[in-house]
Design a protein around this motif. Structure first.
Motif, PDB file in Angstrom:
ATOM      1  N   TYR A 106       0.841  -1.289   0.034  1.00 20.41           N
ATOM      2  CA  TYR A 106      -0.184   0.027  -0.021  1.00 20.41           C
ATOM      3  C   TYR A 106       0.787   1.314   0.062  1.00 20.41           C
ATOM      4  O   TYR A 106       0.565   2.073  -0.856  1.00 20.41           O
ATOM      5  N   GLN A 107       1.937   1.280   1.001  1.00 21.98           N
ATOM      6  CA  GLN A 107       2.760   2.509   1.115  1.00 21.98           C
ATOM      7  C   GLN A 107       3.561   2.801  -0.327  1.00 21.98           C
ATOM      8  O   GLN A 107       3.792   3.765  -0.795  1.00 21.98           O
ATOM      9  N   ARG A 108       3.968   1.650  -1.007  1.00 17.73           N
ATOM     10  CA  ARG A 108       4.916   1.735  -2.276  1.00 17.73           C
ATOM     11  C   ARG A 108       3.922   2.305  -3.135  1.00 17.73           C
ATOM     12  O   ARG A 108       4.223   3.033  -4.089  1.00 17.73           O
ATOM     13  N   VAL A 109       2.757   1.743  -3.413  1.00 18.88           N
ATOM     14  CA  VAL A 109       1.683   2.467  -4.603  1.00 18.88           C
ATOM     15  C   VAL A 109       1.534   3.835  -4.192  1.00 18.88           C
ATOM     16  O   VAL A 109       1.657   4.863  -4.860  1.00 18.88           O
ATOM     17  N   ARG A 110       1.126   4.289  -2.920  1.00 14.49           N
ATOM     18  CA  ARG A 110       1.017   5.674  -2.391  1.00 14.49           C
ATOM     19  C   ARG A 110       1.933   6.477  -2.681  1.00 14.49           C
ATOM     20  O   ARG A 110       1.767   7.658  -3.393  1.00 14.49           O
ATOM     21  N   ASP A 111       3.436   6.041  -2.641  1.00 14.11           N
ATOM     22  CA  ASP A 111       4.386   6.843  -2.761  1.00 14.11           C
ATOM     23  C   ASP A 111       4.887   6.985  -4.195  1.00 14.11           C
ATOM     24  O   ASP A 111       5.111   7.925  -4.545  1.00 14.11           O
ATOM     25  N   THR A 112       4.672   6.105  -4.967  1.00 13.33           N
ATOM     26  CA  THR A 112       4.714   5.813  -6.199  1.00 13.33           C
ATOM     27  C   THR A 112       3.745   6.724  -7.020  1.00 13.33           C
ATOM     28  O   THR A 112       4.183   7.601  -7.918  1.00 13.33           O
ATOM     29  N   LEU A 113       2.617   6.759  -6.851  1.00 12.01           N
ATOM     30  CA  LEU A 113       1.639   7.644  -7.453  1.00 12.01           C
ATOM     31  C   LEU A 113       2.008   9.191  -6.781  1.00 12.01           C
ATOM     32  O   LEU A 113       1.751  10.021  -7.898  1.00 12.01           O
ATOM     33  N   ARG A 114       2.434   9.446  -5.726  1.00 15.20           N
ATOM     34  CA  ARG A 114       2.640  10.853  -5.403  1.00 15.20           C
ATOM     35  C   ARG A 114       3.891  11.416  -6.130  1.00 15.20           C
ATOM     36  O   ARG A 114       4.110  12.467  -6.757  1.00 15.20           O
ATOM     37  N   PHE A 115       4.936  10.295  -6.419  1.00 17.42           N
ATOM     38  CA  PHE A 115       5.958  10.669  -7.004  1.00 17.42           C
ATOM     39  C   PHE A 115       5.864  10.971  -8.479  1.00 17.42           C
ATOM     40  O   PHE A 115       6.191  12.188  -9.164  1.00 17.42           O
ATOM     41  N   LEU A 116       5.150  10.116  -9.193  1.00 19.52           N
ATOM     42  CA  LEU A 116       4.427  10.344 -10.729  1.00 19.52           C
ATOM     43  C   LEU A 116       3.782  11.455 -10.886  1.00 19.52           C
ATOM     44  O   LEU A 116       4.216  12.304 -11.691  1.00 19.52           O
ATOM     45  N   ARG A 117       2.979  11.923 -10.024  1.00 12.47           N
ATOM     46  CA  ARG A 117       2.049  13.274 -10.158  1.00 12.47           C
ATOM     47  C   ARG A 117       3.138  14.352 -10.436  1.00 12.47           C
ATOM     48  O   ARG A 117       3.055  15.087 -11.232  1.00 12.47           O
ATOM     49  N   ARG A 118       4.258  14.385  -9.506  1.00 11.57           N
ATOM     50  CA  ARG A 118       5.273  15.327  -9.596  1.00 11.57           C
ATOM     51  C   ARG A 118       6.343  15.011 -10.822  1.00 11.57           C
ATOM     52  O   ARG A 118       6.328  16.216 -11.495  1.00 11.57           O
ATOM     53  N   ALA A 119       6.588  14.225 -10.949  1.00  9.98           N
ATOM     54  CA  ALA A 119       7.627  13.724 -12.047  1.00  9.98           C
ATOM     55  C   ALA A 119       6.933  14.250 -13.495  1.00  9.98           C
ATOM     56  O   ALA A 119       7.508  14.909 -14.349  1.00  9.98           O
ATOM     57  N   LEU A 120       5.944  13.647 -13.822  1.00  8.41           N
ATOM     58  CA  LEU A 120       5.311  13.701 -15.087  1.00  8.41           C
ATOM     59  C   LEU A 120       4.747  15.298 -15.295  1.00  8.41           C
ATOM     60  O   LEU A 120       4.537  15.667 -16.459  1.00  8.41           O
ATOM     61  N   ALA A 121       4.790  16.076 -14.334  1.00  6.48           N
ATOM     62  CA  ALA A 121       4.329  17.530 -14.310  1.00  6.48           C
ATOM     63  C   ALA A 121       5.888  18.167 -14.682  1.00  6.48           C
ATOM     64  O   ALA A 121       5.530  19.532 -14.819  1.00  6.48           O
ATOM     65  N   GLY A 122       6.895  17.722 -14.640  1.00 11.12           N
ATOM     66  CA  GLY A 122       8.181  18.232 -14.733  1.00 11.12           C
ATOM     67  C   GLY A 122       8.790  18.715 -13.723  1.00 11.12           C
ATOM     68  O   GLY A 122       9.854  19.338 -13.808  1.00 11.12           O
ATOM     69  N   GLU A 123       8.363  18.495 -12.484  1.00 16.26           N
ATOM     70  CA  GLU A 123       8.960  18.981 -11.379  1.00 16.26           C
ATOM     71  C   GLU A 123      10.214  18.086 -10.978  1.00 16.26           C
ATOM     72  O   GLU A 123      10.432  17.144 -11.211  1.00 16.26           O
ATOM     73  N   LYS A 124      11.456  18.834 -10.419  1.00 16.96           N
ATOM     74  CA  LYS A 124      12.723  18.203 -10.010  1.00 16.96           C
ATOM     75  C   LYS A 124      12.010  17.836  -8.469  1.00 16.96           C
ATOM     76  O   LYS A 124      11.808  18.637  -7.846  1.00 16.96           O
ATOM     77  N   ILE A 125      12.534  16.467  -8.408  1.00 19.09           N
ATOM     78  CA  ILE A 125      12.296  15.986  -6.939  1.00 19.09           C
ATOM     79  C   ILE A 125      13.343  15.337  -6.331  1.00 19.09           C
ATOM     80  O   ILE A 125      14.364  14.482  -6.820  1.00 19.09           O
ATOM     81  N   ASP A 126      13.545  15.893  -5.108  1.00 15.11           N
ATOM     82  CA  ASP A 126      14.491  15.576  -4.194  1.00 15.11           C
ATOM     83  C   ASP A 126      13.864  15.191  -2.855  1.00 15.11           C
ATOM     84  O   ASP A 126      13.505  16.097  -1.868  1.00 15.11           O
ATOM     85  N   GLU A 127      13.602  13.791  -2.621  1.00 16.84           N
ATOM     86  CA  GLU A 127      12.777  13.624  -1.285  1.00 16.84           C
ATOM     87  C   GLU A 127      12.717  12.220  -0.703  1.00 16.84           C
ATOM     88  O   GLU A 127      12.900  11.419  -1.826  1.00 16.84           O
TER      89      GLU A 127
END
Length: 314
Positions: A106-127
């Motif tokens: 559950y946690q891995r799906v949730r984290d991946t969803l939140r990461f993908l939201r930001r990544a596919l919008a072009g955001e730089k992710i450092d978290e």
């Protein structure tokens, strides 16, 4: 797609027929055959109208950045016509076949969803997320049209996550009568896709044998067993689970009642198949995904296209 009985490079005729028959979407899966992304990239060059989706990409067999890159590639190839479906998958696929610990799904799906939201919008992710850490990743090719993200969900926790944070939900292995129970947990006006197993034949003996093999191989997986206990099939499937636990595979298959096969596997004449699929739509499924099972007649190109027609909306 792709259909197991057809070589990948020979799917063009099928894709063209699918579009002509009134289908709107083609969805891929990922277990032990084709990967989820490759076939859709090929199919997108053969149709300018169909939407393409993954149902589903396991979140633990690829790193989060790789999922983002693969999704962005398809979104770039078919702008506005790609939907990314992700899910937890199963211990067999993640752990037994890929050698990766199946932990905190559950946690891995949730984290991946939140990461993908930001990544596919072009955001730089450092978290640092709960289940992984990403340092300084930014997509080099951000898609012009951000693809919607759908979550595969079986039980209340994941269903609620899909309703709260995703663009839709992907249901699997449930009857049309189960849809309202699942959607009560989703609690949102969102896309509802459902993978529906369809075997377009009137040979009940064939359907029964094939359906029971599928049901026993899937619904003995802990997550699917828990799903059907939650849906109220504990009594109906209890003898199957007992026999399976005892290592008695034939007895497990024999213990599955006809009514469970009829509820979970769409079969019969083309009109009967369409009526059963319509029941899912009437119950709230907005995107019925017909997962076509092989029939005795699907050994020829003519038989294959007849089976596709049998589950078409036309």
């Amino acid at each position: 797609m792709p259909l197991d009985s057809v070589a990948l490079h020979r799917h063009r005729e099928v894709i063209e027929a699918v579009a002509e028959l009134g289908f709107t979407d083609v969805w891929s899966a990922e277990t032990a055959g084709s990967d989820a992304f490759g076939p859709l990239a090929l199919f997108s060059t053969w149709s300018s109208s169909l939407r393409f989706g993954t149902a589903v990409v396991p979140v633990q067999t690829r790193g989060p950045a790789l999922i983002a890159m693969s999704a962005a590639t398809l979104a770039d190839a078919a702008p506005g016509r790609f939907a990314l479906g992700i899910g937890a998958s199963s211990p067999a696929i993640v752990e037994s076949w890929n050698g990766i610990p199946f932990e905190q799904p559950y946690q891995r799906v949730r984290d991946t969803l939140r990461f993908l939201r930001r990544a596919l919008a072009g955001e730089k992710i450092d978290e640092k997320f709960e289940t992984f850490t990403v340092r300084g990743f930014r997509l080099a090719r951000v898609p012009e049209v951000t693809p919607p993200i759908l979550l595969a969900a079986l039980r209340p926790g994941m269903l609620r996550l899909a309703g709260q944070e995703a663009d839709g939900v992907i249901l699997n292995w449930l009857a049309a009568t189960d849809v309202p129970t699942a959607l009560a947990e989703v609690g949102a006006d969102t896309e509802v896709a459902a993978r529906i197993f369809v075997c377009p034949t009137t040979d009940r003996g064939y359907v029964g044998a094939l359906g029971r093999r599928l049901i026993s191989s899937y619904l003995t997986v802990p997550a699917y067993r828990a799903q059907h206990e939650w849906l109220g099939r504990g009594d109906a499937l209890g003898p199957m689970w007992d026999a399976w636990s005892a290592g008695e595979r034939a007895a497990a298959n024999a213990a599955i009642p006809d009514e469970v096969v009829d509820a979970l596997i769409v079969h019969g004449t083309p009109d009967e198949c369409r009526a059963h699929l319509r029941a899912y739509a009437d119950a709230g499924v907005t995107t019925p995904i017909a997962a076509l099972l092989p029939t005795p007649d699907m050994t020829t190109p003519e038989g294959l296209l007849a089976a596709v027609r049998a589950v078409s909306p036309a």
